[in-house]
Design a protein around this motif. Structure first.
Motif, PDB file in Angstrom:
ATOM      1  N   VAL A   1      44.649  54.798  37.648  1.00  0.00           N
ATOM      2  CA  VAL A   1      43.200  54.562  37.596  1.00  0.00           C
ATOM      3  C   VAL A   1      42.670  54.192  38.982  1.00  0.00           C
ATOM      4  O   VAL A   1      41.669  54.737  39.458  1.00  0.00           O
ATOM      5  CB  VAL A   1      42.880  53.450  36.583  1.00  0.00           C
ATOM      6  N   LEU A   2      43.370  53.264  39.673  1.00  0.00           N
ATOM      7  CA  LEU A   2      42.900  52.804  40.981  1.00  0.00           C
ATOM      8  C   LEU A   2      42.891  53.934  41.999  1.00  0.00           C
ATOM      9  O   LEU A   2      41.947  54.089  42.768  1.00  0.00           O
ATOM     10  CB  LEU A   2      43.782  51.652  41.479  1.00  0.00           C
ATOM     11  N   VAL A   3      43.961  54.743  41.993  1.00  0.00           N
ATOM     12  CA  VAL A   3      44.039  55.847  42.952  1.00  0.00           C
ATOM     13  C   VAL A   3      42.945  56.866  42.640  1.00  0.00           C
ATOM     14  O   VAL A   3      42.269  57.373  43.540  1.00  0.00           O
ATOM     15  CB  VAL A   3      45.437  56.505  42.913  1.00  0.00           C
ATOM     16  N   GLY A   4      42.737  57.110  41.355  1.00  0.00           N
ATOM     17  CA  GLY A   4      41.673  58.044  40.959  1.00  0.00           C
ATOM     18  C   GLY A   4      40.312  57.534  41.411  1.00  0.00           C
ATOM     19  O   GLY A   4      39.517  58.278  41.987  1.00  0.00           O
ATOM     20  N   ALA A   5      40.062  56.239  41.194  1.00  0.00           N
ATOM     21  CA  ALA A   5      38.783  55.652  41.580  1.00  0.00           C
ATOM     22  C   ALA A   5      38.590  55.753  43.085  1.00  0.00           C
ATOM     23  O   ALA A   5      37.506  56.098  43.576  1.00  0.00           O
ATOM     24  CB  ALA A   5      38.718  54.193  41.138  1.00  0.00           C
TER      25      ALA A   5
ATOM     26  N   ALA B   1      55.742  47.842  32.993  1.00  0.00           N
ATOM     27  CA  ALA B   1      55.866  48.883  34.012  1.00  0.00           C
ATOM     28  C   ALA B   1      54.886  50.017  33.725  1.00  0.00           C
ATOM     29  O   ALA B   1      54.241  50.553  34.627  1.00  0.00           O
ATOM     30  CB  ALA B   1      57.294  49.422  34.066  1.00  0.00           C
ATOM     31  N   TRP B   2      54.783  50.369  32.451  1.00  0.00           N
ATOM     32  CA  TRP B   2      53.915  51.484  32.099  1.00  0.00           C
ATOM     33  C   TRP B   2      52.446  51.120  32.309  1.00  0.00           C
ATOM     34  O   TRP B   2      51.655  51.932  32.778  1.00  0.00           O
ATOM     35  CB  TRP B   2      54.204  51.900  30.651  1.00  0.00           C
ATOM     36  N   VAL B   3      52.083  49.867  32.005  1.00  0.00           N
ATOM     37  CA  VAL B   3      50.715  49.403  32.273  1.00  0.00           C
ATOM     38  C   VAL B   3      50.425  49.468  33.774  1.00  0.00           C
ATOM     39  O   VAL B   3      49.360  49.903  34.208  1.00  0.00           O
ATOM     40  CB  VAL B   3      50.508  47.965  31.740  1.00  0.00           C
ATOM     41  N   MET B   4      51.422  49.064  34.581  1.00  0.00           N
ATOM     42  CA  MET B   4      51.241  49.125  36.032  1.00  0.00           C
ATOM     43  C   MET B   4      51.028  50.555  36.499  1.00  0.00           C
ATOM     44  O   MET B   4      50.201  50.832  37.369  1.00  0.00           O
ATOM     45  CB  MET B   4      52.464  48.527  36.742  1.00  0.00           C
ATOM     46  N   PHE B   5      51.780  51.458  35.890  1.00  0.00           N
ATOM     47  CA  PHE B   5      51.650  52.866  36.265  1.00  0.00           C
ATOM     48  C   PHE B   5      50.241  53.366  35.973  1.00  0.00           C
ATOM     49  O   PHE B   5      49.605  54.017  36.817  1.00  0.00           O
ATOM     50  CB  PHE B   5      52.695  53.692  35.508  1.00  0.00           C
ATOM     51  N   LEU B   6      49.727  53.037  34.767  1.00  0.00           N
ATOM     52  CA  LEU B   6      48.375  53.468  34.411  1.00  0.00           C
ATOM     53  C   LEU B   6      47.341  52.841  35.343  1.00  0.00           C
ATOM     54  O   LEU B   6      46.392  53.490  35.773  1.00  0.00           O
ATOM     55  CB  LEU B   6      48.073  53.097  32.958  1.00  0.00           C
ATOM     56  N   LEU B   7      47.570  51.565  35.662  1.00  0.00           N
ATOM     57  CA  LEU B   7      46.668  50.865  36.567  1.00  0.00           C
ATOM     58  C   LEU B   7      46.611  51.580  37.921  1.00  0.00           C
ATOM     59  O   LEU B   7      45.528  51.802  38.483  1.00  0.00           O
ATOM     60  CB  LEU B   7      47.174  49.433  36.740  1.00  0.00           C
ATOM     61  N   ILE B   8      47.778  51.956  38.425  1.00  0.00           N
ATOM     62  CA  ILE B   8      47.826  52.652  39.708  1.00  0.00           C
ATOM     63  C   ILE B   8      47.078  53.975  39.609  1.00  0.00           C
ATOM     64  O   ILE B   8      46.280  54.324  40.477  1.00  0.00           O
ATOM     65  CB  ILE B   8      49.289  52.883  40.138  1.00  0.00           C
TER      66      ILE B   8
ATOM     67  N   SER C   1      44.175  53.285  52.237  1.00  0.00           N
ATOM     68  CA  SER C   1      43.751  52.408  51.137  1.00  0.00           C
ATOM     69  C   SER C   1      44.487  52.766  49.858  1.00  0.00           C
ATOM     70  O   SER C   1      44.819  51.876  49.072  1.00  0.00           O
ATOM     71  CB  SER C   1      42.235  52.404  50.924  1.00  0.00           C
ATOM     72  N   VAL C   2      44.766  54.050  49.649  1.00  0.00           N
ATOM     73  CA  VAL C   2      45.538  54.426  48.460  1.00  0.00           C
ATOM     74  C   VAL C   2      46.934  53.814  48.520  1.00  0.00           C
ATOM     75  O   VAL C   2      47.403  53.177  47.567  1.00  0.00           O
ATOM     76  CB  VAL C   2      45.632  55.966  48.344  1.00  0.00           C
ATOM     77  N   VAL C   3      47.583  53.957  49.673  1.00  0.00           N
ATOM     78  CA  VAL C   3      48.946  53.431  49.803  1.00  0.00           C
ATOM     79  C   VAL C   3      48.972  51.915  49.649  1.00  0.00           C
ATOM     80  O   VAL C   3      49.826  51.358  48.942  1.00  0.00           O
ATOM     81  CB  VAL C   3      49.544  53.846  51.166  1.00  0.00           C
ATOM     82  N   SER C   4      47.999  51.228  50.268  1.00  0.00           N
ATOM     83  CA  SER C   4      47.981  49.769  50.162  1.00  0.00           C
ATOM     84  C   SER C   4      47.693  49.336  48.736  1.00  0.00           C
ATOM     85  O   SER C   4      48.218  48.320  48.268  1.00  0.00           O
ATOM     86  CB  SER C   4      46.920  49.166  51.085  1.00  0.00           C
ATOM     87  N   THR C   5      46.848  50.087  48.040  1.00  0.00           N
ATOM     88  CA  THR C   5      46.547  49.747  46.652  1.00  0.00           C
ATOM     89  C   THR C   5      47.804  49.849  45.800  1.00  0.00           C
ATOM     90  O   THR C   5      48.107  48.954  45.004  1.00  0.00           O
ATOM     91  CB  THR C   5      45.476  50.701  46.087  1.00  0.00           C
TER      92      THR C   5
END
Lengths: 331, 277
Positions: free
Chosen positions: A312-316, A303-310, A250-254
């Motif tokens: 957050v999602l991976v952390g969650a 790109a930087w927003v996407m990085f932060l999004l990733i 799920s992390v990789v797919s996210t």
């Protein structure tokens, strides 16, 4: 999700954790009297090729993205940077298309990741039986993975064609009106998601299968003796045994879903992701800003927003997995 | 307990599910062949053809004329071949050092490699693009090859293999005989690492062949890879569906060929990579 895919073949453990065998036994230091060779230096020589490339084409671009995102940088004059502070970010948040892209990335992400992982789980369970021709089945299920994003998207774009697409004709056969797979918001997002699902289900099934094969057969035998049905075996033996693999996939797919790009680009061939941006993802939005409108600084901010999004999602994801684990362990 | 063994054997339903899954996996590719071998008019008929037709070579010819597919195939071969050779070499070198040599900073460097696998390379394309503009590499194949050589996964994959498969005694014996590190690498490490190098090579080749975002940024239709040419083909100026599908088929055939010949090894590599670590 091509960029995240190498990851998928690494380790089903918690992301970021150092691999278990970092502490593997190491040979003793060679004795110092070895023919004048600089023994202490030589190990680094093996690392030089990789780390030179890694620094130049891996680390540097990533860090420099944050830097560029604070400047006005235009495609026509890539050498000239003009300080903008957080201007790229405020402009981004004021652009309704950014929010559309963010929302689309989320809905397409869910539409593609959830069915893909559920079907992969089911397929892995089925593949784990003793089968005739199992190499054939495994290889055939990996065919979509071997097909490139570009090729798959062009093929599906035709299958979803409005007038002559096979899918609308099939629907017509069973009496359903043709669906506007291009202009309908939900319909176009389902179509784009189906490309992702097609390409990655078999791959994830093999990852799950590898995880399943580490579950001892005795557990199933014991469940069988206790009279557990196959469904209960799946719930109480298979799922718990697969937990680390499930978290990992799920992390990789996210990560893959967050940067979805080729599928929406080639579905109709335009960078806007449909007439009203109805299936434009963040990845596509970044490309549109950078190479459609020539705003490289703005693209770097995306790109930087996407990085932060990733992040957050991976952390969650990791947090949820740990919480669930604790809950079950406490029972 | 033979009852249990029977239970774990696939029943009819199992095969039915698998056959359906295989059909879904293969049908879009089969449809590509059908569409590529028919004329546009045949595809638009009320009852579309479901069997391959006679026009495959004609459509191949049209797409070779209209899009630079021929050149793209050659470029992709050069790019993917170079990336594969370079990645396998760099990864084996670094993987060996991480697996079997002792040096200061080993743990930290390896942790950095592993952590970097979490970060999608797509996020670094803007500075990378500015870099290749500065180097005047836009539209040149090395702009795609050099960044493609960075494979943290490859280093990790080779390290995991060598930790398990390369006996310390062999290296020790060679050291006692006075062999240099370079000699140890070529005469002992490479022969033992060969199976893993082959698997890594296959996976790298497929990934490089199918890579999309960076090539379409760095290259154009003057010097395309297959994926760049396919993007052009889907960009709207070719309207003939069967020609588009012929191009798609041509661009996909080489990977499918590799896959058909070595699919078993690729499946093995993916499953192996999944449980290692």
């Amino acid at each position: 999700m091509p960029s995240a895919e190498p990851l998928a073949r690494t380790s089903p453990k918690a992301p970021g954790a150092p691999p278990a065998s970092l502490t593997a036994p190491v040979p003793p230091e060679p004795s110092p009297r070895r023919r004048g060779r600089p023994a202490a230096l030589s190990p680094y020589a093996f690392l030089v090729p990789f780390f030179t490339l890694f620094a130049a084409f891996g680390i540097f671009p990533l860090l420099y993205t944050a830097y560029v995102s604070l400047y006005r940088a235009e495609l026509q004059t890539p050498g000239e940077l003009e300080w903008r502070g957080l201007g790229n970010y405020t402009a981004l948040f004021a652009d309704p298309f950014f929010w559309t892209a963010l929302r689309n990335t989320f809905t397409i992400g869910v539409l593609s990741t959830v069915p893909q992982l559920l079907m992969a789980l089911g397929l892995a369970h089925v593949l784990n039986y003793r089968l005739r021709g199992r190499t054939f089945f495994r290889t055939a299920l990996l065919l979509p993975y071997a097909t490139s994003v570009a090729a798959a998207s062009l093929i599906f774009a035709q299958l979803f064609g409005h007038d002559f697409g096979l899918i609308n004709r099939l629907l017509d056969l069973v009496g359903v009106h043709p669906v506007d797979w291009q202009n309908g918001t939900v319909a176009s997002q389902i179509a784009v998601s189906s490309i992702v699902v097609w390409r990655w289900t078999g791959y994830n099934a093999l990852i799950y299968l590898a995880g399943l094969q580490t579950i001892p057969a005795e557990l199933y035998e014991a469940a069988e003796v206790d009279g557990a049905s196959r469904w209960r075996q799946f719930l109480h033996v298979t799922l718990p045994g697969l937990r680390p693999t499930i978290v990992f996939t799920s992390v990789v797919s996210t990560i893959g879903a967050t940067q979805l790009f080729g599928e929406p680009l080639l579905f109709e061939g335009s960078v806007s992701g449909g007439i009203s941006h109805q299936y434009q993802t963040l990845g596509l939005y970044m490309y549109e800003q950078g190479w459609g409108f020539f705003h490289l600084g703005r693209a770097a901010a995306i790109a930087w927003v996407m990085f932060l999004l990733i992040a957050v999602l991976v952390g969650a994801n990791a947090w949820l997995a740990r919480r669930r684990y604790r809950k079950e362990a406490g029972q | 307990m033979s009852a249990t063994v029977t239970a774990r054997r696939g029943g009819r339903l199992t095969y039915a599910v698998l056959v359906c899954a295989v059909l879904v996996s293969a049908f879009p590719l089969y449809w590509t062949l059908v569409a590529a071998s028919r004329s546009n008019a045949e595809l638009a008929r009320p009852l579309p053809a479901l069997l391959p037709g006679p026009r495959l070579l004609d459509n191949f010819r049209s797409v070779l004329d209209e899009a630079a597919i021929g050149k793209a195939l050659l470029n992709s071969l050069v790019v993917s071949g170079s990336i594969t050779a370079g990645t396998v070499l760099c990864s084996t070198l670094a993987g060996f050092a991480f697996a079997k040599l002792r040096f200061r900073g080993r743990g930290a460097l390896l942790a950095a490699v592993v952590a970097s696998m979490m970060i999608p390379p797509q996020l670094g394309v803007i500075p990378l693009f500015m870099l290749i503009v500065k180097l005047h590499w836009v539209n040149q194949l090395q702009a795609v090859v050099l960044p493609g050589l960075v494979s943290a996964f490859g280093v990790f994959f080779m390290r995991q293999f060598l930790v398990q498969s390369l006996p310390d005694e062999l290296i020790e014996a060679a050291r006692v005989d006075g062999a240099s590190h370079a000699r140890i690498f070529w005469s002992i490490v490479v022969p033992i690492a060969r199976p893993a190098m082959a698997v890594l090579g296959l996976l790298t080749f497929m990934t490089a062949w199918n890579d999309f975002f960076w090539p379409i940024v760095a290259l154009s239709s003057q010097e395309p890879t297959v994926q760049v040419a396919l993007r052009q083909l889907g960009g709207g100026y070719v309207h003939d569906q069967s020609v588009i599908m012929a191009g798609t088929l041509l661009g996909t055939l080489p990977v499918l060929l590799v896959f058909g010949l070595l699919g078993r090894q690729i499946v093995g590599g993916i499953m192996q990579g999944a449980v290692k670590g």
